[in-house]
Design a protein around this motif. Sequence first.
Motif, short mmCIF file in Angstrom:
data_model
loop_
_atom_site.label_atom_id
_atom_site.label_comp_id
_atom_site.label_asym_id
_atom_site.label_seq_id
_atom_site.Cartn_x
_atom_site.Cartn_y
_atom_site.Cartn_z
N ALA A 40 0.86 -1.09 -0.11
CA ALA A 40 -0.02 0.00 0.01
C ALA A 40 0.74 1.21 -0.04
CB ALA A 40 -0.86 -0.17 1.15
N GLY A 41 1.45 1.64 -1.00
CA GLY A 41 2.54 2.57 -1.21
C GLY A 41 1.89 4.01 -0.91
N VAL A 42 2.44 4.84 -0.46
CA VAL A 42 2.19 6.37 -0.06
C VAL A 42 2.25 6.97 -1.52
CG1 VAL A 42 2.99 8.31 0.85
CG2 VAL A 42 2.94 6.47 2.20
N MET A 43 3.14 6.58 -2.25
CA MET A 43 2.94 7.54 -3.65
C MET A 43 1.80 7.05 -4.47
SD MET A 43 4.14 10.26 -5.05
CE MET A 43 5.20 10.54 -3.94
N ARG A 44 1.52 5.58 -4.31
CA ARG A 44 0.65 5.19 -5.11
C ARG A 44 -0.90 5.93 -4.83
NH1 ARG A 44 -3.59 1.51 -3.62
NH2 ARG A 44 -4.14 -0.14 -4.93
N ARG A 45 -1.04 6.08 -3.59
CA ARG A 45 -2.25 6.92 -2.99
C ARG A 45 -2.07 8.15 -3.32
NH1 ARG A 45 -3.86 7.03 3.40
NH2 ARG A 45 -5.22 9.05 3.26
N VAL A 46 -1.02 8.89 -3.41
CA VAL A 46 -0.85 10.48 -3.84
C VAL A 46 -1.24 10.53 -5.48
CG1 VAL A 46 0.67 11.99 -4.31
CG2 VAL A 46 0.61 11.03 -2.03
N VAL A 47 -0.78 9.51 -6.09
CA VAL A 47 -1.02 9.32 -7.44
C VAL A 47 -2.53 9.39 -7.87
CG1 VAL A 47 -0.94 8.21 -9.74
CG2 VAL A 47 1.16 9.13 -8.44
N MET A 48 -3.20 8.49 -7.14
CA MET A 48 -4.57 8.19 -7.21
C MET A 48 -5.28 9.29 -6.93
SD MET A 48 -4.85 4.23 -5.87
CE MET A 48 -6.76 3.82 -6.09
N ASP A 49 -5.02 10.16 -6.08
CA ASP A 49 -5.70 11.55 -5.61
C ASP A 49 -5.39 12.50 -6.56
OD1 ASP A 49 -6.62 10.21 -3.23
OD2 ASP A 49 -4.85 11.11 -2.01
N MET A 50 -4.16 12.71 -7.17
CA MET A 50 -3.75 13.67 -8.16
C MET A 50 -4.79 13.13 -9.39
SD MET A 50 0.21 14.69 -7.90
CE MET A 50 0.71 12.80 -8.36
N ALA A 51 -4.93 11.83 -9.88
CA ALA A 51 -5.52 11.33 -10.91
C ALA A 51 -7.06 11.82 -10.75
CB ALA A 51 -5.39 9.91 -10.98
N GLN A 52 -7.49 11.64 -9.55
CA GLN A 52 -9.05 12.19 -9.31
C GLN A 52 -9.26 13.68 -9.66
OE1 GLN A 52 -10.46 11.32 -5.41
NE2 GLN A 52 -12.43 11.40 -5.90
N GLU A 53 -8.21 14.40 -9.21
CA GLU A 53 -8.26 15.93 -9.46
C GLU A 53 -8.23 16.18 -10.96
OE1 GLU A 53 -5.49 19.79 -7.91
OE2 GLU A 53 -4.72 18.12 -9.35
N GLN A 54 -7.33 15.48 -11.82
CA GLN A 54 -7.24 15.65 -13.18
C GLN A 54 -8.48 15.23 -14.01
OE1 GLN A 54 -4.62 17.17 -14.72
NE2 GLN A 54 -3.37 17.76 -12.77
N GLY A 55 -9.30 14.47 -13.19
CA GLY A 55 -10.19 13.73 -14.02
C GLY A 55 -10.00 12.58 -14.77
N ILE A 56 -8.89 11.93 -14.13
CA ILE A 56 -8.38 10.74 -14.96
C ILE A 56 -8.82 9.60 -14.18
CG2 ILE A 56 -6.45 9.40 -15.74
CD1 ILE A 56 -4.91 12.00 -15.76
N GLU A 57 -9.63 8.65 -14.78
CA GLU A 57 -10.06 7.52 -14.29
C GLU A 57 -9.03 6.48 -13.84
OE1 GLU A 57 -13.37 3.80 -15.08
OE2 GLU A 57 -12.88 5.14 -16.68
#
Length: 284
Positions: free
Chosen positions: A209-226
Motif C-alpha cells: 500500500a504505497g504512499v506515492m500510489r495513494r498520492v497518484v490516485m488522488d492526483m488522478a481524481q483531481e485531473q479527472g483521469i479514471e
Amino acid sequence: MPHYINFNGTLVPEDAAILTADSRAFRYGDGLFETMLWRDGDVRFLDLHVERLKESMEMLHFDDFDKFDAYFIRTKIEELLRKNNMVGQQARIRLIVYRDGGGLYGPDSNKPGYVLQADRKPETLRDKKTGLIVDVYEEYRKPFSALAKIKSNNALIYVMAGLYRKKHAFDEVMVLNQAGNLCEGLTSNIFVFYDKVLYTPALSEGCVAGVMRRVVMDMAQEQGIEVVEAEIKPEIMKVADEIFCTNAVEGIQWVMGYKHKRYFNKISRIFQERLQSWTYEVEE
C-alpha cells in the motif's frame, strides 16, 4: 567523519554492532519499515507515512504504536540530520521498527524497537528524457494475503527479484503475484495507462500500500483521469500506452521500454509536474 544512525533513541556510528544473534529482526524478519523523502525541511507526505506505519504495527500486534507519531518521527529525523551535517539537504529516510526482546516464534514481548537511517539523496535527471527499462521477474511469485500490503522486513521475494534485475542490468523489474498477475515493481508500485484508463493492481492483488500510489490516485481524481484498481495480466505491457512506477523517494518514474515495446511519457509527465507542488490541506 562517521555517519550516524539512531538506534532506539541513541545516536551511534552506522557500523556499530547493534544486533545480537537473538534479535527477532535478524532471526525472523519480525518487523516493518518506512522509506521516506526528506525535502524542504520536512518529510514529504509524513502524515500518510505515519498512518500506514501505525496501521501496520497494529496489524502485527505491536504495543505502543501511537508513539510513532509525526512529531516523534520529525524530531528524530531532524536530530539525526544535524548530527550528520545534512541540514538543508534532500535525504532518503529509512525507519525500521522491529519487535524487541526474545522468544522463539511466539515473542516474549510486543514492545517495539527502532532504527532510523538518513542518507543523502542524489539528484536524478532521468525522469524527463530517459525512462526506465524494465522486465517481468518470473522465477518466484509473491503470495497475497492481508499482510501483503505491509512494508515488511520479510523480503526474500524482493531479494530474488533484485538479483535478477542486477544480473540483467534492468532499471526495474515487475513482480507477479501467485495468480500470475502484475503485482508491483521491485521498489515501486506500478500504473498502466491503456485506452484512456489508468490501471493499477488492487491491494487484494498483493501489492504494498504505497504512499506515492495513494498520492497518484488522488492526483488522478483531481485531473479527472479514471483510475481502476484491478487484476492486471502482464500481457497488457505489450499493448499499453504508458507505464510508470511510483515510490515515496523517487516519486514518479516513467517506463521507456519493455522488451521491444516503447512507451509514451505524456500522462506520467503531467503527474510528475503536478507532484512538485501537490499538498494535502490539513484540517485544524
